[in-house]
Design a protein around this motif. Structure first.
Motif, PDB file in Angstrom:
ATOM      1  N   ILE A  58      59.958  18.846 100.232  1.00 53.62           N
ATOM      2  CA  ILE A  58      60.445  19.767  99.215  1.00 53.62           C
ATOM      3  C   ILE A  58      61.919  19.518  98.891  1.00 53.62           C
ATOM      4  CG2 ILE A  58      61.120  21.574 100.850  1.00 53.62           C
ATOM      5  CD1 ILE A  58      59.993  23.615  98.754  1.00 53.62           C
ATOM      6  N   LEU A  59      62.265  19.678  97.617  1.00 51.09           N
ATOM      7  CA  LEU A  59      63.638  19.527  97.146  1.00 51.09           C
ATOM      8  C   LEU A  59      64.216  20.837  96.619  1.00 51.09           C
ATOM      9  CD1 LEU A  59      63.311  16.143  95.212  1.00 51.09           C
ATOM     10  CD2 LEU A  59      64.444  16.499  97.413  1.00 51.09           C
ATOM     11  N   SER A  60      63.361  21.682  96.052  1.00 44.73           N
ATOM     12  CA  SER A  60      63.848  22.955  95.525  1.00 44.73           C
ATOM     13  C   SER A  60      62.716  23.964  95.471  1.00 44.73           C
ATOM     14  CB  SER A  60      64.452  22.786  94.124  1.00 44.73           C
ATOM     15  OG  SER A  60      63.433  22.465  93.175  1.00 44.73           O
ATOM     16  N   LEU A  61      63.110  25.230  95.509  1.00 44.96           N
ATOM     17  CA  LEU A  61      62.177  26.351  95.389  1.00 44.96           C
ATOM     18  C   LEU A  61      62.851  27.447  94.605  1.00 44.96           C
ATOM     19  CD1 LEU A  61      59.696  28.124  96.142  1.00 44.96           C
ATOM     20  CD2 LEU A  61      60.844  28.644  98.303  1.00 44.96           C
ATOM     21  N   LYS A  62      62.174  27.908  93.553  1.00 41.26           N
ATOM     22  CA  LYS A  62      62.708  28.988  92.720  1.00 41.26           C
ATOM     23  C   LYS A  62      61.593  29.959  92.384  1.00 41.26           C
ATOM     24  CE  LYS A  62      65.542  31.212  89.939  1.00 41.26           C
ATOM     25  NZ  LYS A  62      66.655  32.015  90.485  1.00 41.26           N
ATOM     26  N   ALA A  91      71.766  22.857  99.461  1.00 40.04           N
ATOM     27  CA  ALA A  91      70.875  22.564 100.583  1.00 40.04           C
ATOM     28  C   ALA A  91      70.619  23.829 101.395  1.00 40.04           C
ATOM     29  CB  ALA A  91      71.492  21.486 101.468  1.00 40.04           C
ATOM     30  N   PRO A  92      69.430  23.956 101.975  1.00 42.14           N
ATOM     31  CA  PRO A  92      69.158  25.131 102.809  1.00 42.14           C
ATOM     32  C   PRO A  92      70.028  25.121 104.056  1.00 42.14           C
ATOM     33  CG  PRO A  92      67.371  23.524 102.975  1.00 42.14           C
ATOM     34  CD  PRO A  92      68.258  23.065 101.881  1.00 42.14           C
ATOM     35  N   ALA A  93      70.440  26.296 104.491  1.00 44.34           N
ATOM     36  CA  ALA A  93      71.276  26.413 105.687  1.00 44.34           C
ATOM     37  C   ALA A  93      70.494  25.971 106.921  1.00 44.34           C
ATOM     38  CB  ALA A  93      71.739  27.857 105.849  1.00 44.34           C
ATOM     39  N   VAL A 147      56.220  29.812 101.239  1.00 46.29           N
ATOM     40  CA  VAL A 147      56.044  31.188 100.769  1.00 46.29           C
ATOM     41  C   VAL A 147      55.696  32.120 101.922  1.00 46.29           C
ATOM     42  CG1 VAL A 147      54.566  32.675  99.359  1.00 46.29           C
ATOM     43  CG2 VAL A 147      55.420  30.516  98.424  1.00 46.29           C
ATOM     44  N   GLU A 148      54.762  31.707 102.777  1.00 44.65           N
ATOM     45  CA  GLU A 148      54.330  32.580 103.874  1.00 44.65           C
ATOM     46  C   GLU A 148      55.437  32.788 104.905  1.00 44.65           C
ATOM     47  OE1 GLU A 148      50.959  30.481 105.367  1.00 44.65           O
ATOM     48  OE2 GLU A 148      52.137  29.090 106.596  1.00 44.65           O
ATOM     49  N   ALA A 149      56.373  31.825 104.984  1.00 42.39           N
ATOM     50  CA  ALA A 149      57.502  31.954 105.903  1.00 42.39           C
ATOM     51  C   ALA A 149      58.689  32.670 105.260  1.00 42.39           C
ATOM     52  CB  ALA A 149      57.943  30.581 106.394  1.00 42.39           C
ATOM     53  N   HIS A 150      58.523  33.098 103.986  1.00 39.51           N
ATOM     54  CA  HIS A 150      59.577  33.801 103.246  1.00 39.51           C
ATOM     55  C   HIS A 150      60.861  32.972 103.201  1.00 39.51           C
ATOM     56  CE1 HIS A 150      57.048  37.378 103.101  1.00 39.51           C
ATOM     57  NE2 HIS A 150      56.806  37.195 104.381  1.00 39.51           N
ATOM     58  N   PHE A 151      60.706  31.665 102.966  1.00 46.14           N
ATOM     59  CA  PHE A 151      61.877  30.803 102.915  1.00 46.14           C
ATOM     60  C   PHE A 151      62.678  31.111 101.654  1.00 46.14           C
ATOM     61  CE2 PHE A 151      64.378  26.938 102.642  1.00 46.14           C
ATOM     62  CZ  PHE A 151      64.688  26.718 103.979  1.00 46.14           C
ATOM     63  N   PRO A 152      64.012  31.185 101.742  1.00 44.31           N
ATOM     64  CA  PRO A 152      64.835  31.533 100.569  1.00 44.31           C
ATOM     65  C   PRO A 152      64.864  30.420  99.533  1.00 44.31           C
ATOM     66  CG  PRO A 152      66.218  30.952 102.439  1.00 44.31           C
ATOM     67  CD  PRO A 152      64.814  31.028 102.972  1.00 44.31           C
ATOM     68  N   ASP A 153      65.139  30.792  98.288  1.00 44.00           N
ATOM     69  CA  ASP A 153      65.265  29.820  97.203  1.00 44.00           C
ATOM     70  C   ASP A 153      66.439  28.874  97.468  1.00 44.00           C
ATOM     71  OD1 ASP A 153      63.234  31.280  96.112  1.00 44.00           O
ATOM     72  OD2 ASP A 153      64.318  31.885  94.310  1.00 44.00           O
TER      73      ASP A 153
END
Length: 215
Positions: free
Chosen positions: A207-211, A64-66, A50-56
């Motif tokens: 982590i596997l997912s963030l929404k 998968a995250p880029a 959250v603090e790094a503003h990582f995208p969902d």
């Protein structure tokens, strides 16, 4: 039971039905409830993204995250949490970027929190994201381009966690601080899924997912 009084037969039948229900009821997703200490550790875990503003994202759905997002996370996470020990100032004349970090620390942070290997390369900037230059050993960036540990920001508070097989589902609120002195404000809710992960011999999660759902 036929020799019992009618009211006693009814009472015994009720107890028997409750017992059978307990025996045959499917296991709840909340089985093995997490302690308050566990929720606190999870809150710290989620706050890193959250603090790094990582995208969902959602790796369980093939999203998968880029690689560029992982690099940004590795740099931002260390700038926020390990500034004194891992971030260096450029000492050359006419530096294009003011700060740098050894690429091994970026890779370590990605491996620790995602369980993934990052591919080292420069990341171009755009209107929303700053550039990170890779010189073959270190990433170069500007202080104004990443969240700073000394500035107000966002953090997560996990209020509920459940197990879904080997996966842990964490839900809670995202708070935002500012310089006004007012109490932090809830700006969003979140759902995170993660899998058990070992790091430096300690049990943690990858982590596997963030929404997020913003208010």
């Amino acid at each position: 039971m036929k020799h019992l009084m009618p009211w006693r037969r009814a009472a015994l039948r009720a107890v028997l039905m409750l017992t059978l229900a307990a025996v045959f009821q499917p296991a709840s997703a909340d089985a093995g409830a997490f302690s308050a200490a566990d929720l606190k550790r999870m809150s710290t875990f989620v706050s890193n993204f959250v603090e790094a503003h990582f995208p969902d994202f959602d790796m369980q759905k093939g999203e998968a995250p880029a690689n560029s997002a992982l690099i940004r996370f590795g740099v931002s996470h260390n700038d926020h949490n390990n500034f004194k020990s891992r971030i260096k100032r450029c000492e050359q004349e006419n530096c294009k970027f003011s700060l740098l970090i050894d690429a091994k620390f970026v890779a370590e942070s990605v491996k620790k929190y995602f369980g993934l290997d990052v591919q080292h390369r420069s990341v171009s900037g755009d209107d929303d994201q700053p550039p990170f230059h890779f010189d073959g050993k270190s990433y170069h960036f500007d202080a104004s381009d990443v969240p700073s540990g000394g500035d107000p920001g966002q953090y997560a508070k996990v209020t509920r966690a459940t197990k879904e097989g080997s996966i842990v589902r964490m839900t809670g609120d995202i708070y935002e601080e500012d310089n006004s002195g007012d109490p932090p404000e809830i700006i969003a809710t979140f759902v995170v899924t993660a899998k058990p992960h070992k790091w430096n011999g300690k049990n943690t999660w990858a982590i596997l997912s963030l929404k997020r759902e913003y208010r």
